[in-house]
Design a protein around this motif. Sequence first.
Motif, PDB file in Angstrom:
ATOM      1  N   ALA A  55       0.832  -1.207   0.000  1.00  0.00           N
ATOM      2  CA  ALA A  55       0.000   0.000   0.000  1.00  0.00           C
ATOM      3  C   ALA A  55       0.865   1.255   0.000  1.00  0.00           C
ATOM      4  O   ALA A  55       0.540   2.239  -0.675  1.00  0.00           O
ATOM      5  CB  ALA A  55      -0.936   0.000   1.205  1.00  0.00           C
ATOM      6  N   GLY A  56       1.971   1.246   0.745  1.00  0.00           N
ATOM      7  CA  GLY A  56       2.863   2.406   0.790  1.00  0.00           C
ATOM      8  C   GLY A  56       3.492   2.699  -0.563  1.00  0.00           C
ATOM      9  O   GLY A  56       3.510   3.849  -1.020  1.00  0.00           O
ATOM     10  N   VAL A  57       3.986   1.658  -1.236  1.00  0.00           N
ATOM     11  CA  VAL A  57       4.599   1.846  -2.563  1.00  0.00           C
ATOM     12  C   VAL A  57       3.562   2.343  -3.561  1.00  0.00           C
ATOM     13  O   VAL A  57       3.811   3.283  -4.326  1.00  0.00           O
ATOM     14  CB  VAL A  57       5.254   0.526  -3.050  1.00  0.00           C
ATOM     15  N   LEU A  58       2.384   1.731  -3.559  1.00  0.00           N
ATOM     16  CA  LEU A  58       1.337   2.142  -4.499  1.00  0.00           C
ATOM     17  C   LEU A  58       0.791   3.531  -4.181  1.00  0.00           C
ATOM     18  O   LEU A  58       0.362   4.250  -5.091  1.00  0.00           O
ATOM     19  CB  LEU A  58       0.220   1.106  -4.535  1.00  0.00           C
ATOM     20  N   ALA A  59       0.830   3.927  -2.915  1.00  0.00           N
ATOM     21  CA  ALA A  59       0.414   5.293  -2.566  1.00  0.00           C
ATOM     22  C   ALA A  59       1.367   6.311  -3.183  1.00  0.00           C
ATOM     23  O   ALA A  59       0.935   7.372  -3.663  1.00  0.00           O
ATOM     24  CB  ALA A  59       0.367   5.461  -1.046  1.00  0.00           C
ATOM     25  N   VAL A  60       2.662   5.997  -3.193  1.00  0.00           N
ATOM     26  CA  VAL A  60       3.643   6.891  -3.826  1.00  0.00           C
ATOM     27  C   VAL A  60       3.420   6.937  -5.332  1.00  0.00           C
ATOM     28  O   VAL A  60       3.444   8.019  -5.951  1.00  0.00           O
ATOM     29  CB  VAL A  60       5.085   6.435  -3.484  1.00  0.00           C
ATOM     30  N   VAL A  61       3.173   5.774  -5.957  1.00  0.00           N
ATOM     31  CA  VAL A  61       2.911   5.735  -7.402  1.00  0.00           C
ATOM     32  C   VAL A  61       1.664   6.558  -7.723  1.00  0.00           C
ATOM     33  O   VAL A  61       1.656   7.358  -8.663  1.00  0.00           O
ATOM     34  CB  VAL A  61       2.740   4.275  -7.886  1.00  0.00           C
ATOM     35  N   GLU A  62       0.613   6.378  -6.914  1.00  0.00           N
ATOM     36  CA  GLU A  62      -0.629   7.129  -7.140  1.00  0.00           C
ATOM     37  C   GLU A  62      -0.408   8.632  -6.977  1.00  0.00           C
ATOM     38  O   GLU A  62      -0.987   9.427  -7.712  1.00  0.00           O
ATOM     39  CB  GLU A  62      -1.719   6.650  -6.182  1.00  0.00           C
ATOM     40  N   PHE A  64       2.145  10.403  -7.772  1.00  0.00           N
ATOM     41  CA  PHE A  64       2.711  10.987  -8.993  1.00  0.00           C
ATOM     42  C   PHE A  64       1.786  10.807 -10.193  1.00  0.00           C
ATOM     43  O   PHE A  64       1.626  11.731 -10.997  1.00  0.00           O
ATOM     44  CB  PHE A  64       4.090  10.390  -9.278  1.00  0.00           C
ATOM     45  N   ALA A  65       1.148   9.647 -10.330  1.00  0.00           N
ATOM     46  CA  ALA A  65       0.255   9.403 -11.470  1.00  0.00           C
ATOM     47  C   ALA A  65      -0.905  10.385 -11.478  1.00  0.00           C
ATOM     48  O   ALA A  65      -1.390  10.786 -12.541  1.00  0.00           O
ATOM     49  CB  ALA A  65      -0.270   7.969 -11.427  1.00  0.00           C
ATOM     50  N   ASP A  66      -1.331  10.803 -10.303  1.00  0.00           N
ATOM     51  CA  ASP A  66      -2.498  11.669 -10.171  1.00  0.00           C
ATOM     52  C   ASP A  66      -2.205  13.121 -10.543  1.00  0.00           C
ATOM     53  O   ASP A  66      -3.125  13.927 -10.619  1.00  0.00           O
ATOM     54  CB  ASP A  66      -3.011  11.598  -8.725  1.00  0.00           C
ATOM     55  N   LYS A  67      -0.951  13.446 -10.769  1.00  0.00           N
ATOM     56  CA  LYS A  67      -0.598  14.842 -11.046  1.00  0.00           C
ATOM     57  C   LYS A  67      -0.610  15.185 -12.535  1.00  0.00           C
ATOM     58  O   LYS A  67      -0.463  16.337 -12.904  1.00  0.00           O
ATOM     59  CB  LYS A  67       0.810  15.165 -10.488  1.00  0.00           C
ATOM     60  N   PHE A  68      -0.777  14.201 -13.407  1.00  0.00           N
ATOM     61  CA  PHE A  68      -0.710  14.450 -14.841  1.00  0.00           C
ATOM     62  C   PHE A  68      -2.091  14.353 -15.480  1.00  0.00           C
ATOM     63  O   PHE A  68      -2.742  13.310 -15.385  1.00  0.00           O
ATOM     64  CB  PHE A  68       0.243  13.450 -15.516  1.00  0.00           C
ATOM     65  N   ASP A  72      -4.287  10.866 -14.893  1.00  0.00           N
ATOM     66  CA  ASP A  72      -5.127  10.756 -13.693  1.00  0.00           C
ATOM     67  C   ASP A  72      -6.493  10.160 -14.021  1.00  0.00           C
ATOM     68  O   ASP A  72      -7.026   9.353 -13.264  1.00  0.00           O
ATOM     69  CB  ASP A  72      -5.277  12.117 -13.016  1.00  0.00           C
ATOM     70  N   SER A  73      -7.057  10.515 -15.173  1.00  0.00           N
ATOM     71  CA  SER A  73      -8.376   9.979 -15.547  1.00  0.00           C
ATOM     72  C   SER A  73      -8.296   8.488 -15.866  1.00  0.00           C
ATOM     73  O   SER A  73      -9.179   7.716 -15.497  1.00  0.00           O
ATOM     74  CB  SER A  73      -8.942  10.741 -16.743  1.00  0.00           C
ATOM     75  N   ILE A  74      -7.221   8.082 -16.546  1.00  0.00           N
ATOM     76  CA  ILE A  74      -7.027   6.655 -16.838  1.00  0.00           C
ATOM     77  C   ILE A  74      -6.828   5.886 -15.536  1.00  0.00           C
ATOM     78  O   ILE A  74      -7.401   4.813 -15.327  1.00  0.00           O
ATOM     79  CB  ILE A  74      -5.830   6.453 -17.797  1.00  0.00           C
ATOM     80  N   TRP A  75      -6.021   6.455 -14.630  1.00  0.00           N
ATOM     81  CA  TRP A  75      -5.774   5.842 -13.327  1.00  0.00           C
ATOM     82  C   TRP A  75      -7.095   5.682 -12.560  1.00  0.00           C
ATOM     83  O   TRP A  75      -7.368   4.626 -11.984  1.00  0.00           O
ATOM     84  CB  TRP A  75      -4.787   6.711 -12.552  1.00  0.00           C
ATOM     85  N   ASP A  76      -7.920   6.742 -12.568  1.00  0.00           N
ATOM     86  CA  ASP A  76      -9.212   6.687 -11.876  1.00  0.00           C
ATOM     87  C   ASP A  76     -10.120   5.618 -12.478  1.00  0.00           C
ATOM     88  O   ASP A  76     -10.779   4.875 -11.753  1.00  0.00           O
ATOM     89  CB  ASP A  76      -9.921   8.040 -11.935  1.00  0.00           C
TER      90      ASP A  76
END
Length: 198
Positions: A55-62, A64-68, A72-76
Amino acid sequence: MTDAPLFALGLVLAWLAGVRVYLTVFGIGLAGALGWMELPPALEVTQSPWVLGVAGVLAVVEFFADKFPGVDSIWDLLHTLLRVPVGAFLAAAALSPDGHLGAGALATGAGIAFASHGLKSGTRALLNTSPEPVTNWTASAGEDAATLGVLALVLTHPVAALGLALLLTLVVVLALLWLWRRVRRLLRRPTPAAPAAR
């Protein structure tokens, strides 16, 4: 914890899962592991080193992914399939005194996670119509701050955290309506006619 704070904890965790699922799981697991909060039996799985690490690693990935914009829409979109069941689990686990997850609590958690996820995704989709990235970065940073703030509050005052989550939801709904009206006005604006050729 008495029934009212546990009820509030479950609803808030489901709401947070719809916004930042990995940060929510990491935060509640860390709080339990460090003894900041006594977790209900079914939530103790979040204290596992494996769950905390992933969860910690994926929180860091999220983060950064959420800033573009666009990313962010694809991630969501991809995480709709994860945020809703995790929200259902967190709510039901918080409301379970014996570790058994109730169908009503699972349905409630899923509905809350879906609603908060839908508001977040809808707001981002509207913001992504803007060509500049600043609004997207600001929205993402606001979501990070809101998640951390509500997580911190839920550890000590779950009922107040539920009130804050409801207030933030109202603010997002009003902002979404305002943005939608602006986008509709822009789309309805007539385009200037091209000058006639001589």
